[in-house]
Design an enzyme around this catalytic site. Structure first.
Site, short mmCIF file in Angstrom:
data_model
loop_
_atom_site.label_atom_id
_atom_site.label_comp_id
_atom_site.label_asym_id
_atom_site.label_seq_id
_atom_site.Cartn_x
_atom_site.Cartn_y
_atom_site.Cartn_z
CE LYS A 19 -4.11 -2.28 2.00
NZ LYS A 19 -4.99 -2.10 3.03
CB CYS A 20 4.49 2.01 -0.05
SG CYS A 20 4.71 2.01 1.67
CB ILE A 21 2.84 6.39 -3.18
CG1 ILE A 21 1.42 6.63 -2.62
CG2 ILE A 21 2.75 7.21 -4.34
CD1 ILE A 21 0.87 7.88 -2.20
#
Length: 110
Positions: free
Chosen positions: A108-110
């Protein structure tokens, strides 16, 4: 992409995450942090090790909220705050700790 470590070429993706998790060893976290201009304290190392334990337990790299929840149950609940983690890892705690731990980028990290 890659970097040289102990005479070996270590393959990474374009963000510096290891292609082969088996290339990692404990000394590599300091090596990677030093290359980023980051001095690792005991607190940094604790968080990085917690990320590795989370990965071993859940077979995935923790997202930020998962890391905070995991740290709340640890010996250092004082680190289980986004502000505390941001001070340690200004470029993103979950992402940076995972990279130094030799693990994949959190989903879920950009």
């Amino acid at each position: 992409m890659s970097f040289l470590y102990k005479g070996r070429e270590i393959l990474t993706d374009n963000e510096g995450f290891l292609k082969n998790l088996s290339d990692w060893d404990e000394d590599m976290m300091s090596f990677m942090a030093e290359a980023d201009g980051q001095d690792l304290t005991e607190a940094h190392i604790y968080v990085i090790c917690a990320v590795r334990k989370y990965y071993e337990e859940f077979a995935t790299t923790p997202p930020m909220r998962g890391l905070i929840a995991y740290l709340k149950k640890s010996d250092h609940p004082d680190l289980a705050k986004s502000v505390a983690l941001a001070r340690l890892f200004p470029d993103g705690a979950a992402k940076t700790a995972a990279r130094y731990a030799g693990l994949p980028k959190p989903v879920k990290c950009i």
